[in-house]
Design a protein around this motif. Sequence first.
Motif, PDB file in Angstrom:
ATOM      1  N   ALA A  79       0.437  -1.135   0.366  1.00  0.00           N
ATOM      2  CA  ALA A  79      -0.064  -0.148  -0.242  1.00  0.00           C
ATOM      3  C   ALA A  79       1.404   1.123  -0.016  1.00  0.00           C
ATOM      4  O   ALA A  79       0.688   2.184  -0.575  1.00  0.00           O
ATOM      5  CB  ALA A  79      -0.553  -0.123   0.617  1.00  0.00           C
ATOM      6  N   GLY A  80       1.737   1.472   0.595  1.00  0.00           N
ATOM      7  CA  GLY A  80       2.711   2.233   0.745  1.00  0.00           C
ATOM      8  C   GLY A  80       3.639   2.719  -0.626  1.00  0.00           C
ATOM      9  O   GLY A  80       3.786   4.152  -0.868  1.00  0.00           O
ATOM     10  N   ASP A  81       3.767   1.615  -1.269  1.00  0.00           N
ATOM     11  CA  ASP A  81       4.075   1.585  -2.541  1.00  0.00           C
ATOM     12  C   ASP A  81       3.259   2.881  -3.548  1.00  0.00           C
ATOM     13  O   ASP A  81       3.081   3.566  -4.123  1.00  0.00           O
ATOM     14  CB  ASP A  81       4.608   0.793  -3.365  1.00  0.00           C
ATOM     15  CG  ASP A  81       6.063  -0.395  -2.891  1.00  0.00           C
ATOM     16  OD1 ASP A  81       6.565   0.381  -2.057  1.00  0.00           O
ATOM     17  OD2 ASP A  81       6.223  -1.579  -3.179  1.00  0.00           O
ATOM     18  N   ALA A  82       2.311   2.730  -3.616  1.00  0.00           N
ATOM     19  CA  ALA A  82       0.473   3.641  -4.263  1.00  0.00           C
ATOM     20  C   ALA A  82       0.642   4.567  -3.976  1.00  0.00           C
ATOM     21  O   ALA A  82       0.840   5.681  -4.791  1.00  0.00           O
ATOM     22  CB  ALA A  82      -0.251   2.320  -4.238  1.00  0.00           C
ATOM     23  N   LEU A  83       1.041   5.008  -2.786  1.00  0.00           N
ATOM     24  CA  LEU A  83       0.509   6.030  -1.905  1.00  0.00           C
ATOM     25  C   LEU A  83       2.139   6.779  -2.857  1.00  0.00           C
ATOM     26  O   LEU A  83       1.679   8.394  -3.169  1.00  0.00           O
ATOM     27  CB  LEU A  83       0.823   6.364  -0.961  1.00  0.00           C
ATOM     28  CG  LEU A  83      -0.913   5.619  -0.201  1.00  0.00           C
ATOM     29  CD1 LEU A  83      -0.862   5.808   1.289  1.00  0.00           C
ATOM     30  CD2 LEU A  83      -1.627   6.300  -0.895  1.00  0.00           C
ATOM     31  N   ARG A  84       2.915   6.030  -2.893  1.00  0.00           N
ATOM     32  CA  ARG A  84       4.533   7.217  -2.995  1.00  0.00           C
ATOM     33  C   ARG A  84       4.625   7.353  -4.155  1.00  0.00           C
ATOM     34  O   ARG A  84       5.007   8.790  -4.513  1.00  0.00           O
ATOM     35  CB  ARG A  84       5.569   6.147  -2.512  1.00  0.00           C
ATOM     36  CG  ARG A  84       6.876   6.874  -3.268  1.00  0.00           C
ATOM     37  CD  ARG A  84       8.014   5.781  -1.971  1.00  0.00           C
ATOM     38  NE  ARG A  84       7.876   4.492  -2.847  1.00  0.00           N
ATOM     39  CZ  ARG A  84       8.723   4.067  -4.129  1.00  0.00           C
ATOM     40  NH1 ARG A  84       9.275   5.243  -3.780  1.00  0.00           N
ATOM     41  NH2 ARG A  84       8.385   2.708  -4.278  1.00  0.00           N
ATOM     42  N   LEU A  85       3.607   6.036  -5.115  1.00  0.00           N
ATOM     43  CA  LEU A  85       4.078   6.428  -6.908  1.00  0.00           C
ATOM     44  C   LEU A  85       2.521   7.698  -6.834  1.00  0.00           C
ATOM     45  O   LEU A  85       2.968   8.658  -7.501  1.00  0.00           O
ATOM     46  CB  LEU A  85       3.589   5.396  -7.171  1.00  0.00           C
ATOM     47  CG  LEU A  85       5.260   4.414  -7.407  1.00  0.00           C
ATOM     48  CD1 LEU A  85       4.113   2.643  -7.607  1.00  0.00           C
ATOM     49  CD2 LEU A  85       6.209   4.739  -8.330  1.00  0.00           C
ATOM     50  N   ALA A  86       2.033   7.560  -6.180  1.00  0.00           N
ATOM     51  CA  ALA A  86       0.822   8.603  -6.687  1.00  0.00           C
ATOM     52  C   ALA A  86       1.365  10.506  -6.036  1.00  0.00           C
ATOM     53  O   ALA A  86       1.474  11.043  -7.551  1.00  0.00           O
ATOM     54  CB  ALA A  86      -0.810   8.416  -5.789  1.00  0.00           C
ATOM     55  N   ARG A  87       2.026   9.973  -5.007  1.00  0.00           N
ATOM     56  CA  ARG A  87       2.853  11.880  -4.987  1.00  0.00           C
ATOM     57  C   ARG A  87       3.059  12.110  -5.392  1.00  0.00           C
ATOM     58  O   ARG A  87       3.778  12.968  -6.062  1.00  0.00           O
ATOM     59  CB  ARG A  87       2.974  11.518  -3.323  1.00  0.00           C
ATOM     60  CG  ARG A  87       2.116  11.684  -1.963  1.00  0.00           C
ATOM     61  CD  ARG A  87       2.691  11.583  -1.287  1.00  0.00           C
ATOM     62  NE  ARG A  87       3.887  10.655  -0.206  1.00  0.00           N
ATOM     63  CZ  ARG A  87       3.318   9.719   0.071  1.00  0.00           C
ATOM     64  NH1 ARG A  87       1.614   9.167   0.837  1.00  0.00           N
ATOM     65  NH2 ARG A  87       4.064   8.880   0.586  1.00  0.00           N
ATOM     66  N   LEU A  88       4.205  10.924  -6.238  1.00  0.00           N
ATOM     67  CA  LEU A  88       5.873  11.024  -7.263  1.00  0.00           C
ATOM     68  C   LEU A  88       4.726  11.667  -8.249  1.00  0.00           C
ATOM     69  O   LEU A  88       5.733  12.757  -9.406  1.00  0.00           O
ATOM     70  CB  LEU A  88       6.426  10.401  -7.126  1.00  0.00           C
ATOM     71  CG  LEU A  88       7.896  10.129  -8.606  1.00  0.00           C
ATOM     72  CD1 LEU A  88       8.150  11.335  -7.967  1.00  0.00           C
ATOM     73  CD2 LEU A  88       8.625   8.730  -8.686  1.00  0.00           C
ATOM     74  N   ALA A  89       3.881  10.660  -8.613  1.00  0.00           N
ATOM     75  CA  ALA A  89       3.104  11.778  -9.723  1.00  0.00           C
ATOM     76  C   ALA A  89       2.808  12.832  -9.880  1.00  0.00           C
ATOM     77  O   ALA A  89       2.250  14.316 -10.662  1.00  0.00           O
ATOM     78  CB  ALA A  89       1.962  10.489 -10.386  1.00  0.00           C
ATOM     79  N   ASP A  90       1.982  13.172  -8.988  1.00  0.00           N
ATOM     80  CA  ASP A  90       1.238  14.875  -8.726  1.00  0.00           C
ATOM     81  C   ASP A  90       2.511  15.121  -8.704  1.00  0.00           C
ATOM     82  O   ASP A  90       2.651  17.119  -9.157  1.00  0.00           O
ATOM     83  CB  ASP A  90       0.616  14.621  -7.305  1.00  0.00           C
ATOM     84  CG  ASP A  90       0.409  16.376  -6.682  1.00  0.00           C
ATOM     85  OD1 ASP A  90      -0.606  16.330  -7.595  1.00  0.00           O
ATOM     86  OD2 ASP A  90       0.047  16.383  -6.023  1.00  0.00           O
TER      87      ASP A  90
END
Length: 289
Positions: free
Chosen positions: A21-32
């Motif tokens: 789950a942490g990966d999904a949030l980290r990738l989303a923030r990076l995309a942002d």
Amino acid sequence: MPDYGHDLQFGIFVPPGADTAGDALRLARLADTAGLDLVSVIDHPYRGELLDAWTLLSVIAARTTRVSVFPNVANLPLRAPAVLARAAASLDILSGGRVELGLGAGAFWDGIATMGGPSRTAGESVTALDEAIAVIRALWTPGHHGRVEGKHYRLAGARPGPAAAHPIGIWLGAYKRRMLRLTGRAADGWLPSNPYLPPDQLTAANRVIDEAAADAGRDPVAIRRLYNSSGSFAGRGQAFLQGPPKVWVEQLAELAVTEGMSGELAQVRDLVEQVAARLATPTPQRSDR
């Protein structure tokens, strides 16, 4: 050469594994922070190893500031369209107008059945999707109480609302003729995936959508075209999105120019992680010696 006049948008779909789950949030923030436009999540509610898509999208929206979020695509047989309409509008309000709605007619029917969902033929699933779109739009339209009489879904005087912060787009994952015609007649966007519809089949599918839109009295320009793809920086560009960044630029530009595809979403976890690692690595200090 189709030119639908849409601005170009780029995004990713993030891995929804419960154990990562942490990966999904980290990738989303990076995309942002990297300036991408879209972050999406697959929706397979019958798979116990995955996070619930709508819950994950809500947390992603809360942890980001600019990207739009959407299910890619929502599993309609397991998500009642009336409730889905209110959920999408609610998250759009809470996120400041950053929600779109990807919808699919349904797939993996055995898995859906294990969750108590319906078992539908291909024809029934398209009819149900058509009815669901009517239900969702009725609840997004202010004014009279919504009424829809369908075989699979109905509204019996439901009050519309809440009003979304912006006009939410309904984007359909469509491949076969009847689904493509539904896209042209009733949807705001088309969201196919490269593994199921390779680039050399886009022209014919776009033609079906455009003809259906014209038959319904709509301008084909009203329908945004987005494309899900898996890619890698490995390779020499002989396959689609399999090569260095220059190959990606050339191939994506060609799709925009020749096929009118104005949205690109890539599953590039390894790539994004490499970018994240570079951003996390301090830049070496120059020495004057």
